[in-house]
Design an enzyme around this catalytic site. Structure first.
Site, mmCIF file in Angstrom:
data_model
loop_
_atom_site.group_PDB
_atom_site.id
_atom_site.type_symbol
_atom_site.label_atom_id
_atom_site.label_comp_id
_atom_site.label_asym_id
_atom_site.label_seq_id
_atom_site.Cartn_x
_atom_site.Cartn_y
_atom_site.Cartn_z
ATOM 1 N N ASP A 1 -4.767 -3.107 8.174
ATOM 2 C CA ASP A 1 -4.437 -3.360 6.764
ATOM 3 C C ASP A 1 -5.732 -3.371 5.966
ATOM 4 O OD1 ASP A 1 -2.721 -4.086 4.516
ATOM 5 O OD2 ASP A 1 -3.745 -6.014 4.594
ATOM 6 N N SER A 2 -5.593 -3.197 4.658
ATOM 7 C CA SER A 2 -6.759 -3.277 3.789
ATOM 8 C C SER A 2 -7.403 -4.665 3.871
ATOM 9 C CB SER A 2 -6.348 -2.977 2.350
ATOM 10 O OG SER A 2 -5.320 -3.867 1.954
ATOM 11 N N GLU B 1 -4.280 -13.529 -2.814
ATOM 12 C CA GLU B 1 -5.582 -13.567 -2.122
ATOM 13 C C GLU B 1 -6.363 -14.826 -2.492
ATOM 14 O OE1 GLU B 1 -7.772 -10.188 -1.136
ATOM 15 O OE2 GLU B 1 -5.960 -9.856 0.043
ATOM 16 N N CYS C 1 4.864 -4.447 -0.647
ATOM 17 C CA CYS C 1 3.443 -4.768 -0.526
ATOM 18 C C CYS C 1 3.378 -5.939 0.433
ATOM 19 C CB CYS C 1 2.851 -5.149 -1.876
ATOM 20 S SG CYS C 1 1.166 -5.808 -1.740
ATOM 21 N N THR C 2 2.432 -5.857 1.340
ATOM 22 C CA THR C 2 2.368 -6.848 2.425
ATOM 23 C C THR C 2 2.123 -8.268 1.934
ATOM 24 O OG1 THR C 2 0.057 -6.205 2.585
ATOM 25 C CG2 THR C 2 1.596 -5.214 4.151
ATOM 26 N N HIS C 3 1.555 -8.421 0.713
ATOM 27 C CA HIS C 3 1.267 -9.767 0.203
ATOM 28 C C HIS C 3 2.502 -10.447 -0.403
ATOM 29 C CE1 HIS C 3 -2.812 -8.368 0.567
ATOM 30 N NE2 HIS C 3 -3.324 -9.430 -0.010
ATOM 31 N N CYS D 1 0.214 -1.545 5.866
ATOM 32 C CA CYS D 1 -0.255 -1.594 4.477
ATOM 33 C C CYS D 1 0.501 -0.506 3.733
ATOM 34 C CB CYS D 1 -1.757 -1.325 4.432
ATOM 35 S SG CYS D 1 -2.450 -1.170 2.779
ATOM 36 N N ASN D 2 1.178 -0.887 2.672
ATOM 37 C CA ASN D 2 1.950 0.107 1.927
ATOM 38 C C ASN D 2 1.056 1.128 1.248
ATOM 39 O OD1 ASN D 2 5.046 -0.557 1.712
ATOM 40 N ND2 ASN D 2 3.954 -2.500 1.856
ATOM 41 N N THR D 3 -0.064 0.647 0.694
ATOM 42 C CA THR D 3 -0.943 1.559 -0.033
ATOM 43 C C THR D 3 -1.516 2.612 0.917
ATOM 44 O OG1 THR D 3 -1.487 -0.303 -1.469
ATOM 45 C CG2 THR D 3 -2.871 1.640 -1.644
HETATM 46 N N1 DGL Z 1 -1.864 -4.298 1.830
HETATM 47 C C1 DGL Z 1 -1.678 -3.714 0.526
HETATM 48 C C2 DGL Z 1 -0.276 -3.109 0.421
HETATM 49 O O1 DGL Z 1 0.613 -3.413 1.198
HETATM 50 C C3 DGL Z 1 -1.896 -4.696 -0.589
HETATM 51 C C4 DGL Z 1 -3.331 -5.086 -0.774
HETATM 52 C C5 DGL Z 1 -4.214 -3.983 -1.327
HETATM 53 O O2 DGL Z 1 -4.007 -3.524 -2.466
HETATM 54 O O3 DGL Z 1 -5.130 -3.625 -0.617
HETATM 55 O O4 DGL Z 1 -0.056 -2.315 -0.456
#
Ligand code: DGL
Length: 280
Positions: free
Chosen positions: A11-12, A159, A193-195, A74-76
């Site tokens: 993940d990011s 975050e 989005c994972t958050h 991570c979706n992005t």
């Molecule tokens: N993990 C990212 C997602 O699921 C969100 C955090 C980011 O923007 O890096 O899109």
């Protein structure tokens, strides 16, 4: 073919830990290596090329640790990098490795969560602008109406651990009102989005009771991975089953460990991996 290898989870930053939590619950026996690219996160507003480069570096690092399979939790990264890695990199450089994302498994089951055939997708700007969910859902469920809303302020709230405080109300209400105003038939909001699963208690306060399903992806991705492993013995036979979990961050490991437990739900002890060395 060496046994004892790990499933890589990328993940990011922290968010993929919400997905890893579900995977570890569903498939506790496997060995896992989690990598959070905290030094360069969030990815949400980065260009396609940048997200692709960063994600590829991290995937290659996980391959080098002996992971035959990497999940982009991570979706992005799934929206902006997965297809290129699968089509341009794996066949040429890593024909025996696999990389899977979170968008396709979610699109495959989305039809089970809407009676009105009208859903809302909430995600980062990168995920929403990529239109990846629109495209995948339209292929599988052309009868479903899909509305989208980017929520760029939500990742920073989570975050900074401010997501359940009163100060978060303004931006949670704003984006919920914006998506719900697009179509009164929306009966499912996908938290793409994972958050965002951490915001569920707050989001619920801005929706009428019981009218809208809030859909996180952790359990969906864990179920999909379980099915994938059953169908792919050539991968599964390489995996160790010693329930080992190793966590790495490109950021500060003390900071990571403190925040990671919020996402993972239990204590995390990570190691630092540097972008400035040949390690990553
Ligand atoms: N993990 C990212 C997602 O699921 C969100 C955090 C980011 O923007 O890096 O899109």
């Amino acid at each position: 073919m060496s046994a004892g290898q790990s499933i890589g989870i990328f993940d990011s930053g922290y968010g993929g830990l919400t997905v890893f939590k579900s995977i570890a619950k569903k498939l506790p026996q496997y060995n896992y290596i989690y990598l959070g690219d905290n030094a360069r996160s969030p990815y949400g507003d980065h260009s396609f090329e940048t997200v692709y480069q960063y994600t590829l570096e991290c995937v290659e690092w996980l391959f080098a640790q002996g992971c035959p399979l990497v999940i982009l939790a991570c979706n992005t990264a799934s929206a902006k990098a997965l297809r290129s890695i699968q089509q341009r990199v794996l066949p040429v450089k890593y024909p025996n490795h696999r990389v899977l994302g979170v968008i396709r498994p979610t699109a495959e089951v989305i039809g089970n969560f809407t009676e009105s055939k009208t859903i809302g997708i909430l995600g980062t700007r990168g995920t929403i602008n990529s239109e990846s969910y629109l495209i995948e859902i339209n292929k599988l469920f052309p009868e479903i109406n899909v509305h989208q809303q980017s929520c760029p302020m939500w990742v920073p709230l989570v975050e900074n651990n401010e997501h359940l405080d009163p100060g978060a109300d303004y931006f949670v209400e704003k984006y919920i009102n914006e998506i719900m105003a697009k179509d009164e038939r929306i009966d499912c909001l996908l938290l793409a989005c994972t958050h965002y699963p951490l915001l569920i208690p707050k989001i619920r306060t801005f929706l009428a009771d019981g009218t809208v399903t809030l859909l996180g992806q952790g359990d969906i991705v864990a179920d999909s991975l379980s099915k994938y492993l059953q169908k792919h013995p050539e991968i599964t036979q390489k995996l160790g089953q010693d329930a080992k979990r190793n966590f790495y961050t490109s950021g500060d490991q003390v900071f990571f460990d403190k925040h990671a437990s919020i996402f993972f739900g239990s204590d995390v002890s990570s190691r630092h991996v540097s972008h400035n060395s040949s390690q990553l």
